[in-house]
Design a protein around this motif. Structure first.
Motif, PDB file in Angstrom:
ATOM      1  N   ILE A  63       0.831  -1.204   0.000  1.00 32.58           N
ATOM      2  CA  ILE A  63       0.000   0.000   0.000  1.00 32.58           C
ATOM      3  C   ILE A  63       0.862   1.250   0.000  1.00 32.58           C
ATOM      4  O   ILE A  63       0.515   2.264  -0.609  1.00 32.58           O
ATOM      5  N   ASN A  64       2.039   1.195   0.653  1.00 33.67           N
ATOM      6  CA  ASN A  64       2.952   2.340   0.646  1.00 33.67           C
ATOM      7  C   ASN A  64       3.559   2.555  -0.741  1.00 33.67           C
ATOM      8  O   ASN A  64       3.726   3.689  -1.198  1.00 33.67           O
ATOM      9  N   ILE A  65       3.876   1.445  -1.431  1.00 31.94           N
ATOM     10  CA  ILE A  65       4.401   1.541  -2.790  1.00 31.94           C
ATOM     11  C   ILE A  65       3.328   2.104  -3.716  1.00 31.94           C
ATOM     12  O   ILE A  65       3.600   2.953  -4.577  1.00 31.94           O
ATOM     13  N   PHE A  66       2.109   1.628  -3.544  1.00 32.95           N
ATOM     14  CA  PHE A  66       0.995   2.116  -4.358  1.00 32.95           C
ATOM     15  C   PHE A  66       0.798   3.609  -4.158  1.00 32.95           C
ATOM     16  O   PHE A  66       0.572   4.354  -5.123  1.00 32.95           O
ATOM     17  N   ALA A  67       0.874   4.068  -2.913  1.00 28.23           N
ATOM     18  CA  ALA A  67       0.736   5.500  -2.631  1.00 28.23           C
ATOM     19  C   ALA A  67       1.877   6.289  -3.268  1.00 28.23           C
ATOM     20  O   ALA A  67       1.677   7.401  -3.774  1.00 28.23           O
ATOM     21  N   GLY A  68       3.091   5.728  -3.231  1.00 25.26           N
ATOM     22  CA  GLY A  68       4.234   6.404  -3.847  1.00 25.26           C
ATOM     23  C   GLY A  68       4.072   6.545  -5.350  1.00 25.26           C
ATOM     24  O   GLY A  68       4.377   7.601  -5.928  1.00 25.26           O
ATOM     25  N   ILE A  69       3.578   5.479  -6.005  1.00 25.10           N
ATOM     26  CA  ILE A  69       3.361   5.542  -7.452  1.00 25.10           C
ATOM     27  C   ILE A  69       2.280   6.556  -7.795  1.00 25.10           C
ATOM     28  O   ILE A  69       2.399   7.320  -8.765  1.00 25.10           O
ATOM     29  N   PHE A  70       1.232   6.602  -6.995  1.00 27.31           N
ATOM     30  CA  PHE A  70       0.157   7.565  -7.228  1.00 27.31           C
ATOM     31  C   PHE A  70       0.672   9.002  -7.084  1.00 27.31           C
ATOM     32  O   PHE A  70       0.335   9.882  -7.886  1.00 27.31           O
ATOM     33  N   THR A  71       1.503   9.224  -6.075  1.00 26.67           N
ATOM     34  CA  THR A  71       2.089  10.562  -5.881  1.00 26.67           C
ATOM     35  C   THR A  71       2.985  10.938  -7.065  1.00 26.67           C
ATOM     36  O   THR A  71       2.969  12.085  -7.541  1.00 26.67           O
ATOM     37  N   PHE A  72       3.747   9.967  -7.544  1.00 27.52           N
ATOM     38  CA  PHE A  72       4.615  10.188  -8.712  1.00 27.52           C
ATOM     39  C   PHE A  72       3.784  10.566  -9.929  1.00 27.52           C
ATOM     40  O   PHE A  72       4.140  11.486 -10.696  1.00 27.52           O
ATOM     41  N   TYR A  73       2.650   9.915 -10.119  1.00 22.15           N
ATOM     42  CA  TYR A  73       1.780  10.208 -11.270  1.00 22.15           C
ATOM     43  C   TYR A  73       1.165  11.596 -11.158  1.00 22.15           C
ATOM     44  O   TYR A  73       1.097  12.343 -12.154  1.00 22.15           O
ATOM     45  N   VAL A  74       0.733  11.972  -9.951  1.00 22.48           N
ATOM     46  CA  VAL A  74       0.167  13.311  -9.742  1.00 22.48           C
ATOM     47  C   VAL A  74       1.221  14.381 -10.009  1.00 22.48           C
ATOM     48  O   VAL A  74       0.945  15.423 -10.620  1.00 22.48           O
ATOM     49  N   ALA A  75       2.447  14.122  -9.580  1.00 22.78           N
ATOM     50  CA  ALA A  75       3.539  15.071  -9.830  1.00 22.78           C
ATOM     51  C   ALA A  75       3.778  15.239 -11.326  1.00 22.78           C
ATOM     52  O   ALA A  75       4.031  16.357 -11.812  1.00 22.78           O
ATOM     53  N   TRP A  76       3.706  14.149 -12.075  1.00 19.48           N
ATOM     54  CA  TRP A  76       3.892  14.226 -13.533  1.00 19.48           C
ATOM     55  C   TRP A  76       2.804  15.068 -14.187  1.00 19.48           C
ATOM     56  O   TRP A  76       3.071  15.888 -15.068  1.00 19.48           O
ATOM     57  N   LEU A  77       1.548  14.885 -13.737  1.00 18.67           N
ATOM     58  CA  LEU A  77       0.452  15.686 -14.272  1.00 18.67           C
ATOM     59  C   LEU A  77       0.649  17.169 -13.965  1.00 18.67           C
ATOM     60  O   LEU A  77       0.379  18.041 -14.794  1.00 18.67           O
ATOM     61  N   LEU A  78       1.130  17.464 -12.759  1.00 14.88           N
ATOM     62  CA  LEU A  78       1.368  18.847 -12.356  1.00 14.88           C
ATOM     63  C   LEU A  78       2.476  19.478 -13.191  1.00 14.88           C
ATOM     64  O   LEU A  78       2.366  20.632 -13.641  1.00 14.88           O
ATOM     65  N   VAL A  79       3.543  18.731 -13.418  1.00 14.56           N
ATOM     66  CA  VAL A  79       4.664  19.224 -14.230  1.00 14.56           C
ATOM     67  C   VAL A  79       4.210  19.501 -15.656  1.00 14.56           C
ATOM     68  O   VAL A  79       4.594  20.507 -16.272  1.00 14.56           O
ATOM     69  N   LYS A  80       3.372  18.625 -16.203  1.00 14.73           N
ATOM     70  CA  LYS A  80       2.850  18.840 -17.547  1.00 14.73           C
ATOM     71  C   LYS A  80       1.982  20.084 -17.609  1.00 14.73           C
ATOM     72  O   LYS A  80       2.044  20.852 -18.579  1.00 14.73           O
ATOM     73  N   ALA A  81       1.178  20.296 -16.566  1.00 16.35           N
ATOM     74  CA  ALA A  81       0.306  21.473 -16.538  1.00 16.35           C
ATOM     75  C   ALA A  81       1.108  22.758 -16.468  1.00 16.35           C
ATOM     76  O   ALA A  81       0.698  23.795 -17.006  1.00 16.35           O
ATOM     77  N   LEU A  82       2.289  22.713 -15.850  1.00 18.16           N
ATOM     78  CA  LEU A  82       3.152  23.900 -15.725  1.00 18.16           C
ATOM     79  C   LEU A  82       4.093  24.051 -16.919  1.00 18.16           C
ATOM     80  O   LEU A  82       4.923  24.976 -16.941  1.00 18.16           O
ATOM     81  N   ASN A  83       3.978  23.148 -17.888  1.00 15.34           N
ATOM     82  CA  ASN A  83       4.790  23.208 -19.113  1.00 15.34           C
ATOM     83  C   ASN A  83       6.298  23.151 -18.836  1.00 15.34           C
ATOM     84  O   ASN A  83       7.083  23.809 -19.520  1.00 15.34           O
TER      85      ASN A  83
END
Length: 262
Positions: free
Chosen positions: A35-55
């Motif tokens: 569950i901790n690994i799953f949370a880490g992957i989810f956080t990584f994915y959210v960070a990628w979406l945020l970086v894309k939104a900021l160009n």
């Protein structure tokens, strides 16, 4: 430009199926280190979406390469959970018996004399503080687990169970599997649960019972060697300190008093 989502029967079905899948995945990893690994992957994915939104093209490109390999990475990281999920589909939901019409349409029931022998033996184990682990097959045959031990294929009797779990017996270490009202095998190895929510007071036998019930539809009886308490486990849940009378009711599929411990 406004985007409108058409809500119809197929959309609702799609949402419900997706929710069901995510819920099953959550149940699969809940209480484990995954569950901790799953949370880490989810956080990584959210960070990628945020970086894309900021160009931020450079960082977005680097993270995107990792996201592109996401499926392979998930299979590697969650290989134990994927294996458990496949076991759950094939065993717990009885898919292996789809073409076995006899087992598919025949409800498994335990004979009165077999239930009586198990209850009497467990009562004796409880009084003498003899450790025991008994697996009762339901729809799944559990033959793969039986092959890890010694095949017996014998009638169920109180005397035989007491001899198997006698501490100096070569068969006492492991589980006894009962299928079709016969002792199929003894000294069997069961999958041990890695759920971190299991109380520390429960030993390896209880963890093996919970692990077995999480991947099969079997019902498991545990007698503690330390306390003499009798426990009953099914569907990944357990009830400790049950009486022989309660055990007899559970063996006959009367679970009105089965208040699970999580």
């Amino acid at each position: 430009m406004l985007l409108f989502i058409t809500i119809n029967f197929y959309t609702i079905t799609d949402i419900l199926l997706a929710a069901f899948i995510f819920y099953q995945v959550y149940k699969l990893v809940k209480g484990t280190v995954a569950i901790n690994i799953f949370a880490g992957i989810f956080t990584f994915y959210v960070a990628w979406l945020l970086v894309k939104a900021l160009n931020l093209e450079l960082v977005s490109g680097i993270l995107g390469q990792f996201i592109g390999m996401g499926v392979i990475a998930l299979l590697i990281v969650f290989q134990q959970e994927v294996r458990r999920f496949l076991l759950l589909l094939g065993s717990k939901y009885n898919l292996q018996n789809i073409f076995n019409l006899e087992r598919l349409f025949t409800k498994t029931s335990i004979k009165d004399e077999v239930a009586a022998a198990i209850v009497q033996a467990c009562d004796y184990f409880s009084k003498t503080k003899t450790g025991a682990l008994i697996v009762l097959s339901q729809n799944s045959e559990l033959y793969n687990y039986a092959q890890t031990g010694v095949l017996i294929r014998s009638i169920v009797s109180e005397e035989l169970l007491e001899n198997i779990f006698f501490k100096n017996s070569p068969l006492h270490d492991g589980a006894v599997i009962i299928a079709d009202n016969k002792i199929l095998a003894a000294r069997c190895i069961l999958p041990v649960s890695d759920n971190t929510n299991i109380p520390g007071s429960l030993g390896l036998r209880h963890r093996a019972a919970i692990g077995m019930s999480a991947v099969t539809d079997a019902h498991i009886i545990v007698v503690s060697e330390e306390t003499g308490n009798i426990s009953f486990v099914k569907d990944g849940h357990f009830k400790v300190r049950i009486t022989p009378q309660e055990l007899n009711s559970f063996l006959h599929n009367d679970f009105t008093g089965f208040v699970v411990n999580k």
